[in-house]
Design a protein around this motif. Structure first.
Motif, PDB file in Angstrom:
ATOM      1  N   HIS A 343       0.855  -1.288   0.013  1.00 24.61           N
ATOM      2  CA  HIS A 343      -0.005   0.031   0.094  1.00 24.61           C
ATOM      3  C   HIS A 343       0.697   1.058  -0.014  1.00 24.61           C
ATOM      4  CE1 HIS A 343      -3.836   1.971   1.772  1.00 24.61           C
ATOM      5  NE2 HIS A 343      -3.207   2.891   0.786  1.00 24.61           N
ATOM      6  N   VAL A 344       0.818   1.974  -0.948  1.00 28.63           N
ATOM      7  CA  VAL A 344       1.675   3.375  -1.036  1.00 28.63           C
ATOM      8  C   VAL A 344       0.740   4.409  -1.276  1.00 28.63           C
ATOM      9  CG1 VAL A 344       3.500   1.966  -2.284  1.00 28.63           C
ATOM     10  CG2 VAL A 344       1.832   3.214  -3.720  1.00 28.63           C
ATOM     11  N   SER A 345       1.424   5.484  -0.673  1.00 29.23           N
ATOM     12  CA  SER A 345       0.710   6.904  -0.867  1.00 29.23           C
ATOM     13  C   SER A 345       1.707   7.872  -1.776  1.00 29.23           C
ATOM     14  CB  SER A 345       0.543   7.537   0.565  1.00 29.23           C
ATOM     15  OG  SER A 345      -0.237   6.658   1.493  1.00 29.23           O
ATOM     16  N   THR A 346       1.020   8.208  -2.721  1.00 26.21           N
ATOM     17  CA  THR A 346       1.910   9.037  -3.740  1.00 26.21           C
ATOM     18  C   THR A 346       1.381  10.441  -3.513  1.00 26.21           C
ATOM     19  OG1 THR A 346       2.083   7.351  -5.165  1.00 26.21           O
ATOM     20  CG2 THR A 346       2.708   9.221  -6.212  1.00 26.21           C
ATOM     21  N   ARG A 347       2.201  11.434  -3.370  1.00 27.06           N
ATOM     22  CA  ARG A 347       1.744  12.807  -3.370  1.00 27.06           C
ATOM     23  C   ARG A 347       2.093  13.458  -4.798  1.00 27.06           C
ATOM     24  NH1 ARG A 347       1.024  17.125   0.657  1.00 27.06           N
ATOM     25  NH2 ARG A 347       0.511  19.113  -0.476  1.00 27.06           N
ATOM     26  N   GLY A 352      -0.469  16.958 -11.226  1.00 24.06           N
ATOM     27  CA  GLY A 352      -0.353  15.469 -11.607  1.00 24.06           C
ATOM     28  C   GLY A 352       1.032  14.982 -11.314  1.00 24.06           C
ATOM     29  N   GLU A 353       2.063  15.994 -11.419  1.00 19.48           N
ATOM     30  CA  GLU A 353       3.476  15.544 -11.196  1.00 19.48           C
ATOM     31  C   GLU A 353       3.700  15.004  -9.672  1.00 19.48           C
ATOM     32  OE1 GLU A 353       5.453  15.358 -13.757  1.00 19.48           O
ATOM     33  OE2 GLU A 353       4.125  16.564 -15.012  1.00 19.48           O
ATOM     34  N   VAL A 354       4.611  13.859  -9.627  1.00 20.83           N
ATOM     35  CA  VAL A 354       4.831  13.292  -8.452  1.00 20.83           C
ATOM     36  C   VAL A 354       5.903  14.018  -7.557  1.00 20.83           C
ATOM     37  CG1 VAL A 354       5.767  11.201  -7.267  1.00 20.83           C
ATOM     38  CG2 VAL A 354       4.365  10.936  -9.453  1.00 20.83           C
ATOM     39  N   LEU A 355       5.401  14.583  -6.410  1.00 21.06           N
ATOM     40  CA  LEU A 355       6.448  14.942  -5.302  1.00 21.06           C
ATOM     41  C   LEU A 355       7.217  14.243  -4.507  1.00 21.06           C
ATOM     42  CD1 LEU A 355       4.063  18.047  -4.422  1.00 21.06           C
ATOM     43  CD2 LEU A 355       5.865  17.984  -6.270  1.00 21.06           C
ATOM     44  N   TRP A 356       6.335  12.907  -4.064  1.00 19.88           N
ATOM     45  CA  TRP A 356       6.914  11.940  -3.140  1.00 19.88           C
ATOM     46  C   TRP A 356       5.968  10.798  -2.924  1.00 19.88           C
ATOM     47  CZ3 TRP A 356       3.789  11.246   0.872  1.00 19.88           C
ATOM     48  CH2 TRP A 356       3.264  12.359   1.299  1.00 19.88           C
ATOM     49  N   GLN A 357       6.665   9.629  -2.619  1.00 24.51           N
ATOM     50  CA  GLN A 357       5.967   8.557  -2.452  1.00 24.51           C
ATOM     51  C   GLN A 357       6.421   7.606  -1.150  1.00 24.51           C
ATOM     52  OE1 GLN A 357       6.265   5.327  -5.507  1.00 24.51           O
ATOM     53  NE2 GLN A 357       4.163   6.077  -6.078  1.00 24.51           N
ATOM     54  N   VAL A 358       5.438   7.204  -0.517  1.00 25.30           N
ATOM     55  CA  VAL A 358       5.665   6.605   0.654  1.00 25.30           C
ATOM     56  C   VAL A 358       5.158   5.184   0.659  1.00 25.30           C
ATOM     57  CG1 VAL A 358       4.893   6.545   3.181  1.00 25.30           C
ATOM     58  CG2 VAL A 358       5.871   8.396   2.132  1.00 25.30           C
ATOM     59  N   ASP A 398       7.451  14.882   6.135  1.00 21.58           N
ATOM     60  CA  ASP A 398       7.973  16.206   5.918  1.00 21.58           C
ATOM     61  C   ASP A 398       7.530  16.684   4.523  1.00 21.58           C
ATOM     62  OD1 ASP A 398       9.908  15.505   4.301  1.00 21.58           O
ATOM     63  OD2 ASP A 398      11.351  15.933   5.891  1.00 21.58           O
ATOM     64  N   PRO A 399       7.915  17.775   4.270  1.00 15.85           N
ATOM     65  CA  PRO A 399       7.416  18.504   3.048  1.00 15.85           C
ATOM     66  C   PRO A 399       8.443  17.845   1.942  1.00 15.85           C
ATOM     67  CG  PRO A 399       7.536  20.169   4.533  1.00 15.85           C
ATOM     68  CD  PRO A 399       7.839  19.073   5.173  1.00 15.85           C
ATOM     69  N   ASP A 400       9.423  17.410   2.113  1.00 10.41           N
ATOM     70  CA  ASP A 400      10.413  16.857   1.056  1.00 10.41           C
ATOM     71  C   ASP A 400      10.190  15.157   0.926  1.00 10.41           C
ATOM     72  OD1 ASP A 400      11.693  19.011   0.568  1.00 10.41           O
ATOM     73  OD2 ASP A 400      12.964  18.776   2.538  1.00 10.41           O
ATOM     74  N   GLY A 401       9.175  14.578   1.539  1.00 12.77           N
ATOM     75  CA  GLY A 401       8.626  13.326   1.395  1.00 12.77           C
ATOM     76  C   GLY A 401       9.456  12.401   2.469  1.00 12.77           C
TER      77      GLY A 401
END
Length: 456
Positions: A343-347, A352-358, A398-401
């Motif tokens: 299960h991933v969370s994509t910001r 629609g450009e990817v900033l980070w993914q967890v 954090d804001p940088d992922g």
């Protein structure tokens, strides 16, 4: 029963000249009591008392009450609040033309902390903090038949104030629409009917509605409501416009079919934008992909982006951009992994450009089972993103992922997360249930460092 009732009347008639009430007279009168604010009798909450007579209007009975805690009253229907929990003997001296005394025992419960387990079986579904900072919890309570819905109020210290049942039961096929609180602070609930209550559980409006097939969702729009759903073929999105009473005012439908993709869901952004997401099945040695299409209601495409995600369960709009709640069969180097699905969370930003993914499952690292679908909730405080999901798992990014912390807030691997809010102290309040769907309600407050806030 008729003969017995006539016999009782005859006994009363012949006993009328006596100065003392007969046993029959006493047995035909009883003390009644009920909490004004709850299904239970709690210390610190008012209890309404009265005398019920089977042969004289109760409103005409003159009473002298002794509540068992040193307090008394001469009202016919007194309201009394017990300061301390315990068992009390209530005595009433009633005047029915002749005076007699009747007593009963009453048990007053301590105000429970809804923190961890409760003794009653309740499952929290929806959480809201009102303008007075009380928490309002929509819950189900097990009964002899289908579970009943109720609305509970709690102080900021998580003490119960009241709990009132709502006039409908749980029906699994109908309960698919997340409840909401509108701008007038009314609770809006949708099953086969549109229900609107105030925050003390008083019914304000109800209306039978026509529901469509799949995944309905209700949003407020300028004092009215949009009910969004899809058909079973997943080719059409329906938007029913309801007025404040739940009456249908307009119906629209949009063709969302896309060649080469399977439609998977829709999310509203404001009042005139849709985010549609589609699945594109992968083949052998090929990664599965998801397409997200952001459009205006008039059909104008704002962006279409393809992502290496096997399924997007939900898209959560934020103050800027979105978080995709998704399932993925890959590691962060882009290589296929499996057979597990993480299960991933994509910001992503507004384009629609990817900033980070967890990777939520890898982070929690406790060996607990994790579901691959909703519920997932995302909150923002001071630029940090907080992600909460099944099994009471929370993550701060954090804001940088970069992951600041990831913690498990439950007590067993079967705990259920249902909702999180930011309260007036900028802490996070989590609502869930322990050990399964119909188990003990759990409500807890944590600070922004993930530490439990104590409520002594």
């Amino acid at each position: 029963m008729f003969l017995l009732f006539c016999g009782a009347w005859l006994l009363l008639w012949f006993a009328g000249c006596s100065d003392e009430p007969s046993a029959t007279e006493v047995n035909l009168v009883r003390i009644t009591y009920v909490s004004q604010e709850s299904e239970f009798l709690f210390a610190g909450r008012p209890v309404r008392l009265g005398v019920q007579s089977f042969y004289q209007s109760s409103s005409n009975i003159s009473c002298e009450w002794h509540f068992g805690d040193g307090e008394s009253s001469n009202e016919s229907y007194p309201t009394h609040t017990y300061t301390f929990p315990g068992t009390y003997r209530i005595t009433v001296i009633a005047d029915l033309g002749k005076k007699f005394s009747r007593d009963t025992l009453i048990t007053i419960l301590p105000p429970p902390k809804v923190f961890g387990a409760k003794t009653s079986k309740e499952t929290g579904i929806f959480l809201y903090q009102d303008k007075s900072h009380y928490y309002r919890v929509l819950y189900t309570s097990e009964g002899t038949g289908a579970p009943r819905f109720g609305l509970m109020a709690l102080t900021p210290e998580l003490d119960s104030v009241y709990a009132k049942l709502l006039p409908f039961q749980w029906e699994q096929r109908q309960w698919t629409v997340p409840p909401m609180v509108n701008t007038q602070e009314n609770l809006v609930v949708l099953n086969n009917q549109f229900w609107r209550f105030d925050l003390t559980a008083n019914l304000l409006a109800t209306q039978t509605i026509q529901r469509h097939d799949v995944a309905p969702r209700l949003t407020e729009n300028a004092g009215e409501y949009d009910l969004t759903s899809t058909n079973y073929n997943a080719s059409l999105v329906f938007i029913d416009h309801l007025n404040s009473q739940g009456e249908l005012t307009d119906h629209q439908q949009y063709d969302v079919s896309k060649s080469g993709y399977d439609y998977a869901g829709v999310t509203f952004k404001g009042t005139d934008q849709l985010l549609l997401h589609y699945k594109k099945p992968g083949t052998l040695n090929t990664l599965s992909t998801t397409l997200v299409s952001k459009r205006k209601l008039n059909g104008e495409v704002l962006f279409e982006k393809e992502y290496t995600l096997s399924a997007v369960f939900d898209i959560i709009p934020l103050t800027s951009g979105y978080v995709y709640s998704a399932e993925a069969y890959f590691d962060f180097n882009g290589s296929p992994t499996g057979p597990e699905a993480w299960h991933v969370s994509t910001r992503v930003d507004e384009k629609g450009e990817v900033l980070w993914q967890v990777d939520n499952a890898a982070m929690q690292g406790r060996g607990y089972g994790i579901g691959y679908g909703p519920p997932l909730q995302v909150l923002e405080i001071d630029g940090f993103t907080y992600i909460f999901q099944e099994n009471m798992i929370g993550t701060k990014v954090d804001p940088d992922g970069k992951v600041v912390w990831s913690r498990f807030f439950g007590s067993t691997r079967y705990d259920i997360f249902n909702m999180a809010i930011v309260n007036n102290k900028n802490n996070l309040v989590l609502l869930g249930s322990q050990d399964g769907d119909h188990s003990d309600l759990m409500l807890m407050e944590i600070d922004q460092n993930g530490n439990l806030v104590s409520h002594p």
